[in-house]
Design a protein around this motif. Sequence first.
Motif, PDB file in Angstrom:
ATOM      1  N   ASP A 286      75.603 150.867 129.794  1.00  0.00           N
ATOM      2  CA  ASP A 286      76.683 151.564 129.863  1.00  0.00           C
ATOM      3  C   ASP A 286      77.312 152.682 129.353  1.00  0.00           C
ATOM      4  O   ASP A 286      77.915 153.879 129.823  1.00  0.00           O
ATOM      5  CB  ASP A 286      77.446 150.151 130.162  1.00  0.00           C
ATOM      6  N   LYS A 287      77.285 152.480 127.967  1.00  0.00           N
ATOM      7  CA  LYS A 287      76.897 154.261 126.768  1.00  0.00           C
ATOM      8  C   LYS A 287      75.873 154.253 126.965  1.00  0.00           C
ATOM      9  O   LYS A 287      76.307 155.742 126.482  1.00  0.00           O
ATOM     10  CB  LYS A 287      77.214 152.778 125.667  1.00  0.00           C
ATOM     11  N   GLY A 288      74.505 154.282 127.526  1.00  0.00           N
ATOM     12  CA  GLY A 288      73.690 155.213 127.692  1.00  0.00           C
ATOM     13  C   GLY A 288      72.963 155.212 125.934  1.00  0.00           C
ATOM     14  O   GLY A 288      72.575 156.335 125.550  1.00  0.00           O
ATOM     15  N   VAL A 289      73.152 154.063 125.581  1.00  0.00           N
ATOM     16  CA  VAL A 289      72.765 154.032 124.134  1.00  0.00           C
ATOM     17  C   VAL A 289      71.098 153.588 124.635  1.00  0.00           C
ATOM     18  O   VAL A 289      70.753 152.547 124.922  1.00  0.00           O
ATOM     19  CB  VAL A 289      73.289 153.573 123.004  1.00  0.00           C
ATOM     20  N   GLU A 290      70.184 154.073 123.500  1.00  0.00           N
ATOM     21  CA  GLU A 290      68.037 153.721 123.517  1.00  0.00           C
ATOM     22  C   GLU A 290      68.779 152.483 122.500  1.00  0.00           C
ATOM     23  O   GLU A 290      68.872 153.041 121.467  1.00  0.00           O
ATOM     24  CB  GLU A 290      68.057 155.054 123.566  1.00  0.00           C
ATOM     25  N   VAL A 291      68.184 151.421 122.599  1.00  0.00           N
ATOM     26  CA  VAL A 291      67.309 150.502 122.351  1.00  0.00           C
ATOM     27  C   VAL A 291      66.018 150.829 121.639  1.00  0.00           C
ATOM     28  O   VAL A 291      65.341 150.348 122.877  1.00  0.00           O
ATOM     29  CB  VAL A 291      68.056 148.822 122.544  1.00  0.00           C
ATOM     30  N   ARG A 292      65.413 150.878 120.701  1.00  0.00           N
ATOM     31  CA  ARG A 292      64.099 150.227 120.550  1.00  0.00           C
ATOM     32  C   ARG A 292      63.680 149.898 119.362  1.00  0.00           C
ATOM     33  O   ARG A 292      64.771 149.474 118.436  1.00  0.00           O
ATOM     34  CB  ARG A 292      63.830 151.725 120.222  1.00  0.00           C
ATOM     35  N   GLY A 293      62.692 149.916 118.486  1.00  0.00           N
ATOM     36  CA  GLY A 293      62.514 149.388 117.178  1.00  0.00           C
ATOM     37  C   GLY A 293      61.311 148.803 117.040  1.00  0.00           C
ATOM     38  O   GLY A 293      61.163 147.425 118.594  1.00  0.00           O
ATOM     39  N   GLU A 294      60.475 148.136 116.247  1.00  0.00           N
ATOM     40  CA  GLU A 294      59.117 147.434 116.111  1.00  0.00           C
ATOM     41  C   GLU A 294      59.871 146.261 115.630  1.00  0.00           C
ATOM     42  O   GLU A 294      59.970 146.158 114.757  1.00  0.00           O
ATOM     43  CB  GLU A 294      57.844 148.202 115.344  1.00  0.00           C
ATOM     44  N   ARG A 295      59.542 144.733 116.437  1.00  0.00           N
ATOM     45  CA  ARG A 295      60.117 143.604 115.937  1.00  0.00           C
ATOM     46  C   ARG A 295      58.658 142.427 114.973  1.00  0.00           C
ATOM     47  O   ARG A 295      58.089 142.018 115.911  1.00  0.00           O
ATOM     48  CB  ARG A 295      60.824 142.524 116.745  1.00  0.00           C
ATOM     49  N   ARG A 296      58.298 142.636 113.854  1.00  0.00           N
ATOM     50  CA  ARG A 296      57.378 142.123 113.743  1.00  0.00           C
ATOM     51  C   ARG A 296      57.401 140.719 113.438  1.00  0.00           C
ATOM     52  O   ARG A 296      58.695 140.479 112.488  1.00  0.00           O
ATOM     53  CB  ARG A 296      56.221 142.613 112.243  1.00  0.00           C
ATOM     54  N   PRO A 297      56.691 139.307 114.010  1.00  0.00           N
ATOM     55  CA  PRO A 297      56.842 137.881 114.117  1.00  0.00           C
ATOM     56  C   PRO A 297      57.331 137.461 112.227  1.00  0.00           C
ATOM     57  O   PRO A 297      56.125 138.194 111.369  1.00  0.00           O
ATOM     58  CB  PRO A 297      56.382 137.088 114.931  1.00  0.00           C
TER      59      PRO A 297
END
Length: 413
Positions: A286-297
């Motif tokens: 809704d706010k036009g915010v991109e969520v990203r990132g690498e999540r390692r276990p």
Amino acid sequence: MAASPGPVAAPPKPTWEPKQQEVPYPWLRPTIRIRLTLLYGGMFLIAGILLLSIIYMLAAQALHDAGGLEFRVSGTNVQISSDTCPQLGSAQNNGQLNEAIKDCTAAQRQHALDSLLNRALLALVGLSIIAFAFGYAMAGRVLSPLGRITRTARRVAGTDLSRRIELDGPDDELKELADTFDEMLDRLERAFTAQQRFVGNASHELRTPLAINRTLLEVHLSDPEAPTELQQLGKTLLATNERSEQLVEGLLLLARSDNQIVERKPVDLAEVAGRAIDQTRADAADKGVEVRGERRPVVVQGNGVLLERIALNLVQNAVRYNVAEGGWVEVTTEAQHGQALLVVSNTGPVVPAYEIDNLFEPFRRLRTERTGSDKGVGLGLSIARSVARAHGGRIIAEPREGGGLVMRVTLPV
């Protein structure tokens, strides 16, 4: 006419004093001063005896060496000679002979004194090394209760108020200090337990009327014949009621998270961060915010619900307080230096470094109080910090270059 009663006396204020134990013979109490006096006095006496014995033996050896001046008489004409004093053979008369014997005896005496001094210095150095080593060991033994008190205080500083010193040994100043510290911990634990119990009970008691209010408002809003003004008022009251419910839930979670986590289970921090992102994905879109990132276990030991609340609060704040266009939120998890690391970075307004600490205070936001904001109840970062501490970790906020924040959560693996 009845006489007016006199002023009622105020009840006495509750006081608390540490237990005073009566000692029948205080001069016989094994205090630290007496023990240290006996210890170091005895060590000095033993060192003196050893030093005198060594000096006596060295002096006897020196006198024995000094007495080794041998004279030999040879020839029909009396001639006196010595291996240590060769100048005796060149004496022509009694005066020269007496002078040679005198010089030879003085030289032998000086040699004996020099030998005694050198050996005494070596003995002093060796005895000093032994005395320092023995004194260091004995001082560590005497002061070991202080180390125990310090270690317990550090554990208590980590919000573990159940720790006690329970020092055994003679009834001296250190045991008195440890007992007083234990009594103080008892009072602190009771005070914190009562405070958390009060917050928990109050939160539970507030849930019921708020739930009733929400039900009544929803029933009235479901009536299609209700006037428009009443519908608008109901929606406003429902939003206010929902915010109050969030506040109560936050207070209850904050009271619970201040305790240490007793039951710990393996939790994948990457999975926790992923669930938090899924719950905020709609708001980010809704706010036009991109969520990203690498999540390692990376697996940590803790409570999955509380750890998810940390990630959810951080991601929600990162999405909520972002820029109007072209904003992004980066969520990463990894293992670093034997610890689990959750990092939430976001674009946003510039945050002064001196105001970072205010963000973790309850009901506070940058430069303004959060109580009047419709974006939250002002407990998100406070809850995140309390949960991180309860898991033995910490959370650090840093201003990001260009605006926004970088939130780092470090947890033990």
